[in-house]
Design a protein around this motif. Structure first.
Motif, PDB file in Angstrom:
ATOM      1  N   TYR A  27       0.782  -1.352   0.052  1.00  0.00           N
ATOM      2  CA  TYR A  27      -0.509  -0.201  -0.092  1.00  0.00           C
ATOM      3  C   TYR A  27       1.132   1.555   0.341  1.00  0.00           C
ATOM      4  O   TYR A  27       0.358   2.596  -1.059  1.00  0.00           O
ATOM      5  CB  TYR A  27      -0.928  -0.002   1.200  1.00  0.00           C
ATOM      6  N   PHE A  28       1.470   0.784   0.664  1.00  0.00           N
ATOM      7  CA  PHE A  28       2.926   2.478   1.228  1.00  0.00           C
ATOM      8  C   PHE A  28       3.565   2.710  -0.297  1.00  0.00           C
ATOM      9  O   PHE A  28       3.614   3.845  -0.776  1.00  0.00           O
ATOM     10  CB  PHE A  28       3.607   2.813   2.189  1.00  0.00           C
ATOM     11  N   ALA A  29       4.157   1.216  -0.781  1.00  0.00           N
ATOM     12  CA  ALA A  29       4.483   1.959  -1.738  1.00  0.00           C
ATOM     13  C   ALA A  29       3.962   2.038  -3.604  1.00  0.00           C
ATOM     14  O   ALA A  29       4.172   2.591  -4.135  1.00  0.00           O
ATOM     15  CB  ALA A  29       5.200   0.387  -2.337  1.00  0.00           C
ATOM     16  N   TRP A  30       2.874   1.698  -3.216  1.00  0.00           N
ATOM     17  CA  TRP A  30       1.678   1.867  -4.409  1.00  0.00           C
ATOM     18  C   TRP A  30       1.472   3.728  -4.232  1.00  0.00           C
ATOM     19  O   TRP A  30       1.549   4.307  -5.361  1.00  0.00           O
ATOM     20  CB  TRP A  30       0.652   1.313  -4.353  1.00  0.00           C
ATOM     21  N   HIS A  31       1.147   3.895  -3.148  1.00  0.00           N
ATOM     22  CA  HIS A  31       1.194   5.226  -2.504  1.00  0.00           C
ATOM     23  C   HIS A  31       2.553   6.384  -3.004  1.00  0.00           C
ATOM     24  O   HIS A  31       2.277   7.310  -3.416  1.00  0.00           O
ATOM     25  CB  HIS A  31       0.748   5.638  -0.912  1.00  0.00           C
ATOM     26  N   GLN A  32       3.200   5.674  -2.577  1.00  0.00           N
ATOM     27  CA  GLN A  32       4.915   6.915  -3.027  1.00  0.00           C
ATOM     28  C   GLN A  32       5.149   6.511  -4.410  1.00  0.00           C
ATOM     29  O   GLN A  32       5.238   7.933  -4.715  1.00  0.00           O
ATOM     30  CB  GLN A  32       5.650   5.989  -2.441  1.00  0.00           C
ATOM     31  N   LYS A  33       4.595   5.974  -5.279  1.00  0.00           N
ATOM     32  CA  LYS A  33       4.381   5.625  -6.589  1.00  0.00           C
ATOM     33  C   LYS A  33       3.856   6.792  -6.841  1.00  0.00           C
ATOM     34  O   LYS A  33       3.904   6.969  -7.743  1.00  0.00           O
ATOM     35  CB  LYS A  33       3.867   4.437  -7.474  1.00  0.00           C
ATOM     36  N   THR A  34       2.302   6.914  -6.878  1.00  0.00           N
ATOM     37  CA  THR A  34       1.524   7.621  -6.776  1.00  0.00           C
ATOM     38  C   THR A  34       2.019   9.250  -6.509  1.00  0.00           C
ATOM     39  O   THR A  34       2.310  10.029  -7.566  1.00  0.00           O
ATOM     40  CB  THR A  34       0.108   7.153  -6.346  1.00  0.00           C
ATOM     41  N   VAL A  35       2.454   9.287  -6.009  1.00  0.00           N
ATOM     42  CA  VAL A  35       2.752  10.718  -4.819  1.00  0.00           C
ATOM     43  C   VAL A  35       4.211  11.498  -6.428  1.00  0.00           C
ATOM     44  O   VAL A  35       4.045  12.521  -6.774  1.00  0.00           O
ATOM     45  CB  VAL A  35       3.273  10.854  -3.702  1.00  0.00           C
ATOM     46  N   ALA A  36       5.038   9.700  -6.019  1.00  0.00           N
ATOM     47  CA  ALA A  36       6.029  10.633  -7.292  1.00  0.00           C
ATOM     48  C   ALA A  36       5.978  10.996  -8.517  1.00  0.00           C
ATOM     49  O   ALA A  36       6.090  11.627  -9.503  1.00  0.00           O
ATOM     50  CB  ALA A  36       7.016   9.160  -7.011  1.00  0.00           C
ATOM     51  N   THR A  37       4.756   9.964  -9.047  1.00  0.00           N
ATOM     52  CA  THR A  37       4.191   9.955 -10.824  1.00  0.00           C
ATOM     53  C   THR A  37       3.488  11.497 -10.231  1.00  0.00           C
ATOM     54  O   THR A  37       3.828  12.356 -11.386  1.00  0.00           O
ATOM     55  CB  THR A  37       3.069   9.075 -11.095  1.00  0.00           C
ATOM     56  N   GLU A  38       2.980  12.096  -9.601  1.00  0.00           N
ATOM     57  CA  GLU A  38       2.351  13.383  -9.743  1.00  0.00           C
ATOM     58  C   GLU A  38       3.493  14.905  -9.803  1.00  0.00           C
ATOM     59  O   GLU A  38       3.223  15.511 -10.360  1.00  0.00           O
ATOM     60  CB  GLU A  38       1.150  13.877  -8.127  1.00  0.00           C
ATOM     61  N   GLN A  39       4.641  13.840  -8.726  1.00  0.00           N
ATOM     62  CA  GLN A  39       5.852  15.002  -8.448  1.00  0.00           C
ATOM     63  C   GLN A  39       6.388  15.004 -10.221  1.00  0.00           C
ATOM     64  O   GLN A  39       6.731  16.553 -10.258  1.00  0.00           O
ATOM     65  CB  GLN A  39       6.841  15.154  -6.903  1.00  0.00           C
ATOM     66  N   ALA A  40       6.483  14.412 -10.668  1.00  0.00           N
ATOM     67  CA  ALA A  40       6.984  13.680 -12.449  1.00  0.00           C
ATOM     68  C   ALA A  40       6.031  15.016 -12.798  1.00  0.00           C
ATOM     69  O   ALA A  40       6.806  15.683 -14.250  1.00  0.00           O
ATOM     70  CB  ALA A  40       7.278  12.737 -12.381  1.00  0.00           C
ATOM     71  N   ASP A  41       4.823  14.656 -13.247  1.00  0.00           N
ATOM     72  CA  ASP A  41       3.925  15.798 -13.638  1.00  0.00           C
ATOM     73  C   ASP A  41       4.176  17.181 -13.609  1.00  0.00           C
ATOM     74  O   ASP A  41       4.074  18.222 -14.243  1.00  0.00           O
ATOM     75  CB  ASP A  41       3.003  15.149 -12.902  1.00  0.00           C
ATOM     76  N   ILE A  42       4.310  17.145 -12.185  1.00  0.00           N
ATOM     77  CA  ILE A  42       4.048  18.536 -11.944  1.00  0.00           C
ATOM     78  C   ILE A  42       5.284  19.611 -12.570  1.00  0.00           C
ATOM     79  O   ILE A  42       5.855  20.736 -12.446  1.00  0.00           O
ATOM     80  CB  ILE A  42       3.414  19.135 -10.352  1.00  0.00           C
ATOM     81  N   ALA A  43       6.490  18.504 -11.747  1.00  0.00           N
ATOM     82  CA  ALA A  43       7.783  19.243 -12.981  1.00  0.00           C
ATOM     83  C   ALA A  43       8.118  19.566 -13.845  1.00  0.00           C
ATOM     84  O   ALA A  43       8.521  20.471 -14.644  1.00  0.00           O
ATOM     85  CB  ALA A  43       8.737  18.576 -12.267  1.00  0.00           C
ATOM     86  N   ARG A  44       7.231  18.582 -14.962  1.00  0.00           N
ATOM     87  CA  ARG A  44       6.903  18.526 -16.366  1.00  0.00           C
ATOM     88  C   ARG A  44       6.517  19.955 -16.643  1.00  0.00           C
ATOM     89  O   ARG A  44       6.706  20.913 -17.701  1.00  0.00           O
ATOM     90  CB  ARG A  44       6.837  17.532 -17.055  1.00  0.00           C
ATOM     91  N   GLU A  45       4.984  19.914 -16.284  1.00  0.00           N
ATOM     92  CA  GLU A  45       4.056  21.044 -16.262  1.00  0.00           C
ATOM     93  C   GLU A  45       5.410  22.741 -15.724  1.00  0.00           C
ATOM     94  O   GLU A  45       5.217  23.238 -16.674  1.00  0.00           O
ATOM     95  CB  GLU A  45       2.650  21.013 -15.722  1.00  0.00           C
TER      96      GLU A  45
END
Length: 169
Positions: A27-45
């Protein structure tokens, strides 16, 4: 029966605890992956936004220079200097065609400024063929620069400043 339950309760509790640990970890790994993906999207934007801002700054510098030429029939030294500084990174932000176009604007504006300075000294170019040629050349340069905001400038910058392209990526 009690003995069987007693013998298997320890291993069963260990297996249940292991499954619980694996579940919590997953659960925590999935949640961390989701947060990391969102951070990557924010950085790209943010990168796209910063690139757009830098490109627009170049466009604005060109537009200001051309508007000053349209109003005063020449570019002031301060505005020309600002144009050179603000468009200095254009080679890294745009293709060669647009970079060369900005260099052409700069060169023509500098030449127009030089010719205007030359024409403002009455004794330097007395009335005659040379003065007429200088006036004609100055007029051609000025007309070309004045035509750019409606003609070439917007068309050349449009592919780099379209907002729809930034939303699609």
């Amino acid at each position: 029966m009690y003995q069987i339950f007693k013998d298997f309760s320890g291993p069963i509790a260990t297996i249940i605890a292991a499954f619980a640990a694996v579940s919590v970890t997953a659960y925590f790994a999935w949640h961390q992956k989701t947060v990391a993906t969102e951070q990557a999207d924010i950085a790209r934007e943010k990168l796209r936004h910063d690139l757009y801002e830098r490109r627009y700054r170049v466009f604005d510098a060109a537009r200001k220079l051309l508007c000053e030429v349209a109003i005063h029939r020449r570019a002031s030294e301060d505005n020309l200097r600002a144009f050179v500084i603000d468009t200095g990174d254009a080679v890294f932000l745009f293709n060669d065609d647009l970079s060369n176009y900005l260099v052409e604007i700069r060169d023509r504006a500098q030449k127009l400024q030089s010719l205007s300075d030359l024409l403002n000294i009455p004794d330097l170019l007395p009335v005659g063929d040379q003065r007429t040629e200088t006036v004609n050349e100055s007029t051609q340069l000025c007309e070309w620069l004045v035509d750019q905001p409606q003609g070439g400038l917007v068309d050349k910058f449009k592919p780099f400043l379209k907002l729809e392209d930034y939303r699609k990526r």
